[in-house]
Structures are given as structure tokens and as C-alpha cells.
Design a protein around this motif. Sequence first.
Motif, short mmCIF file in Angstrom:
data_model
loop_
_atom_site.label_atom_id
_atom_site.label_comp_id
_atom_site.label_asym_id
_atom_site.label_seq_id
_atom_site.Cartn_x
_atom_site.Cartn_y
_atom_site.Cartn_z
N SER A 278 2.54 -0.60 6.75
CA SER A 278 2.57 0.55 7.66
C SER A 278 2.81 -0.08 9.07
CB SER A 278 1.50 1.63 7.34
OG SER A 278 2.00 2.89 7.77
N HIS A 279 2.12 0.87 10.05
CA HIS A 279 2.39 0.56 11.33
C HIS A 279 1.04 0.61 12.14
CE1 HIS A 279 2.72 5.03 12.47
NE2 HIS A 279 3.11 4.87 11.33
N LEU A 280 0.73 -0.23 13.16
CA LEU A 280 -0.43 0.19 14.03
C LEU A 280 -0.11 0.76 15.47
CD1 LEU A 280 -2.25 -3.31 13.93
CD2 LEU A 280 -2.80 -1.11 12.75
N LEU B 31 -5.39 7.66 12.42
CA LEU B 31 -5.06 7.17 11.10
C LEU B 31 -3.57 7.09 10.87
CD1 LEU B 31 -7.40 9.73 8.99
CD2 LEU B 31 -7.65 7.40 9.61
N ASP B 32 -2.70 7.84 11.40
CA ASP B 32 -1.17 7.85 11.32
C ASP B 32 -0.82 6.16 11.56
OD1 ASP B 32 1.66 7.77 11.26
OD2 ASP B 32 1.61 9.25 13.11
N GLY B 33 -0.28 5.67 10.31
CA GLY B 33 0.11 4.03 10.45
C GLY B 33 -0.86 3.41 10.24
N ALA B 34 -2.09 3.66 11.09
CA ALA B 34 -3.45 2.53 10.98
C ALA B 34 -3.95 2.45 9.46
CB ALA B 34 -4.33 2.76 12.26
N ASP C 102 6.96 -0.69 16.25
CA ASP C 102 7.62 0.40 16.78
C ASP C 102 8.12 1.55 15.51
OD1 ASP C 102 8.29 2.39 18.62
OD2 ASP C 102 9.69 1.01 19.66
N GLU C 103 7.22 2.06 14.89
CA GLU C 103 7.76 2.69 13.72
C GLU C 103 7.88 4.28 14.61
OE1 GLU C 103 7.17 6.49 10.97
OE2 GLU C 103 5.99 5.82 12.84
N GLU C 104 7.01 4.35 15.73
CA GLU C 104 7.05 5.85 15.97
C GLU C 104 8.48 6.12 16.98
OE1 GLU C 104 5.26 8.19 15.19
OE2 GLU C 104 3.22 7.32 14.58
N GLY C 105 8.84 5.15 17.93
CA GLY C 105 9.83 5.35 18.57
C GLY C 105 9.59 6.23 19.73
N LEU D 49 0.95 3.33 1.97
CA LEU D 49 -0.22 4.36 2.01
C LEU D 49 -0.19 5.27 3.59
CD1 LEU D 49 -2.74 6.05 1.25
CD2 LEU D 49 -4.19 4.16 2.05
N HIS D 50 -0.10 6.53 3.33
CA HIS D 50 0.04 7.12 4.83
C HIS D 50 -0.56 8.54 4.60
CE1 HIS D 50 1.78 8.25 8.70
NE2 HIS D 50 2.19 7.02 8.77
N ILE D 51 -1.15 8.93 5.97
CA ILE D 51 -1.81 10.34 5.73
C ILE D 51 -0.50 11.37 5.53
CG2 ILE D 51 -3.59 9.97 7.06
CD1 ILE D 51 -2.24 10.94 9.52
N GLU D 52 -0.57 12.54 4.95
CA GLU D 52 0.28 13.48 4.82
C GLU D 52 1.08 13.97 5.84
OE1 GLU D 52 -0.57 16.76 2.53
OE2 GLU D 52 1.49 17.81 2.96
N GLN D 53 0.37 14.06 7.12
CA GLN D 53 0.87 14.78 8.24
C GLN D 53 1.26 16.16 7.95
OE1 GLN D 53 3.31 11.14 9.04
NE2 GLN D 53 2.55 11.39 11.14
N GLY D 54 0.99 16.72 6.91
CA GLY D 54 1.37 18.16 6.87
C GLY D 54 0.14 18.75 5.69
N LEU E 299 10.08 11.04 8.41
CA LEU E 299 10.82 9.59 7.88
C LEU E 299 9.48 8.79 7.87
CD1 LEU E 299 13.92 9.87 9.73
CD2 LEU E 299 13.65 9.82 7.61
N HIS E 300 9.66 7.59 6.96
CA HIS E 300 8.90 6.57 7.30
C HIS E 300 9.59 4.99 7.09
CE1 HIS E 300 5.20 8.96 7.06
NE2 HIS E 300 5.71 9.71 6.38
N ASP E 301 8.64 4.09 7.49
CA ASP E 301 9.14 2.80 7.47
C ASP E 301 9.50 2.54 5.80
OD1 ASP E 301 8.87 1.55 10.00
OD2 ASP E 301 6.74 1.79 9.65
ZN LIG Z 1 3.27 7.05 10.76
#
Ligand SMILES: [Zn+2]
Length: 414
Positions: free
Chosen positions: A76-78, A87-90, A122-125, A188-193, A355-357
Motif C-alpha cells: 500500500s502507500h505511506l 490509516l489511509d495507506g499506512a 506517491d499514491e495520492e497525487g 489491505l485498505h480502509i474502505e473510505q466509504g 482508485l488504488h495502487d
Molecule cells: Zn490510500
Amino acid sequence: MQGDARSAIDLLKELRALTADEYGAQRLAWSPVWLKARAWFQTNLIELPVEHHYDAAGNSWTTLKGESEKALILGSHLDSVPNGGWLDGALGVIGGLAVLKRIAAKYHGKPPVTVRLVDWADEEGARFGRSLFGSSAFAGTQTIEADRGRTDSTGKRLEDALAECGVKIDEIGDAGFERKNAGAYLELHIEQGPVLEGLNLPLGAVLGTKGVERHMITFYGQEAHSGSTPMNARRDALAAAAKLALEIRPIAMRHPDAVCTVGSVKTFPGIVTAVVGRCEATLDQRDLNADVLAAMYKEAQTKSEQFAKEEGCTVEWSRIWNIAAEPFHPTLVNFCEEAIRDTVGKSHRLPSGPLHDAAEVSRAGIPTAMLFVQSLKGISHNKIEDTREEHLEQAIAALDKLAAKTMEWIKAAI
Ligand SMILES: [Zn+2]
């Protein structure tokens, strides 16, 4: 695994303390705080039987060599958005590290297949407007020519920011070498929804990332004086756009997981005393099914023409951006559901709107699956982003089970 999951949560808190201020996480890619987070990450590898390197696009690779070179990749992404959550990415990186540690211990440093942990760059851009930077370089879908001239809000060029972090923009495609021996990718990622919370379920198996159609729709009417123009003589471009903004709801709601958004409306001349002569509206449509997406796009076009006609206007469409849906690997999605059921008893399948990596990795032809954990109130990209710790522990335990099943699967195919 429970103790490992607990210590992973402690590490996430440590990272938060190191990289957040009163407004939230500040791990903006290619910034000093991001570099600090990555240096901290490396201190957690000491005493592990792993190798570490950065690839040509700045992705961070931690490799636990197995009996086979065929690799299971976790990642995932830091990086975070400015004022982001903890939590997003981390979660995916630190949860992946917990699983890698568990595998290293179980197999005394030599698992049957190689296990790699990636922190994508740089996942987030969020700084330069180019999301999925590192994973697209890995996948071979990077767009160097288009990205070279990008600047951040201070005018700093992407190329220069990369160089400060040791990444040469012309060489980022070499990150594609990392695809060698990739057997599967799990994130593994948080849903964000709000979907999982609404169902009162901690975990979900992600079916894939939705395709996106993004368009600028311009209605042309006639600018006219607001005092002298009778109501029945108007050609009001905003009236046509407003009808469309309401119509996209039934268009989306005919499909269970589809979403449509008119996110921006600009009126011209945009003054209180004139009928709107021109109205520019943006439309964003998403669904996992390409046929549904195509049908919604067509319907919105047809309706826009109808509303333009009703209001004495004309309408033009121009595409801003689009991306195809990326369904994940059916076998791995099944493994993911099994792992969730084994952990918490009940699972749910859902598509990802963001979108995700993982979508880039899947696009490169590597079997991919994602595991979502519930987000409280569905909030992300905000310092109040949160997930119950009990659910975080379950998420890491499920990722561990999913990794074990996937390693078996990779091994069986060698
Ligand atoms: Zn993320």
C-alpha cells in the motif's frame, strides 16, 4: 497473530505521532515528512531476514527470500494527503509488515515462496495531481511526458522534487523490472466509504475498482437582461444544466453500485442581473461494469440533449478523463472472502469507488485482490478518519489468512 496485530496498531500510532500535526497526517509525497516516515519504516526492518531497496520510481521494496523466486507481494502507500488520516495507506503497509514478520517467523526466514512488501511512491497525487505515480511506473502505464511539467502549489516542478528524493524522471519506467516473478498482489485498505459500517460488517472483499467517465458538459443559451426578458422567452443554460444535475440520480440508481456526480457548475456571465447564456457542468460517472458505465454515459447524453431542447439551448460534451474498470482476480477474491469468513464469520463483496495502487498492479496482469476494513462514518482524507481497533486487528488477521492461502496457490502453480 493477535499480538502481531496489536503491535502493528502500536506502530501505526507511532507513525502518527511522528508525522501528524494538529491538523492531521502530513506525509505528502516527496516531502521531508514523507522521507521521515520512510526512514522510520526502515528502522522496523532491523533484525528481520529481509533485503530492502528503492526502485527507479521511488517505490520501497522489502524482500523476504523464499525457496522459490515466485513472489507474493503485499503493499500500500505511506504517503498521505495534507491534513490526512492515520490509516489511509499506512494500514496496508504496516499490516503487510506484520504479516511478513509472521511468515518470516513461521518459516524460520525461508518461506516456500518469496514474500515482498511494497510502499508505493506517491499514491495520492495530492501535491502534483498525478495519483498512483509509483504503481503506474511499476505497471508500465506511467505518463512521463505529460507529468514532466507538473508543478506543486509553490511552483516547484515534479522533476525537481523527484530528484531531491533520488528519483530521475526519465528512468522511472525501470520500476517495471520489479514485475519479474510477481505471483500475486494483496492490499489491505480502509474502505473510505460508509457501506461496511451500514451493513455492520468489519471486513469486505473488493471486487475491483470502478471505471470512471469524466466529462465537461457545456449548455449554450442566450445571455439576456433579467428584468426585460419574459420567462417564456428565455434560453436559460443553467435551467438545462440543473435538470441534468437532478436526472443523474435516477440514472445512477437504476444500478446497485453505480454513482454519478455533477461536481462543478459554472455560469456565464455569472451576474445577478443576467439570464445564464452559457453553463459548464462536470459529470463523473463510475461503475465496476463496463456495460453499465457505457449505458449511464449514453443516458446522460440523451437526457442532456432533451433538456437542452426543452430550454431552447444546445449542448456539447467533451471528455476530461476516463479509465476502465479493473475487476480483481476471481480466485483471489474468493480467497479473500474465505479469509474474512474464517476471521469474523461474515463477508461482503463490494467494488471500490476510489482508485488504488492495486488497480495498476492488476492492469499489469498480476493476479490481485484487496481487503477493505470498515471506516467509521465513511470518512477519509481527513484527520477524523478512524476505524475501531478491534476491526483493525481483525483486518490484519484476515490479511494474514489471505496471504497464507495465496502463498499456497502460488506454490501450487510453480
Ligand atoms: Zn490510500
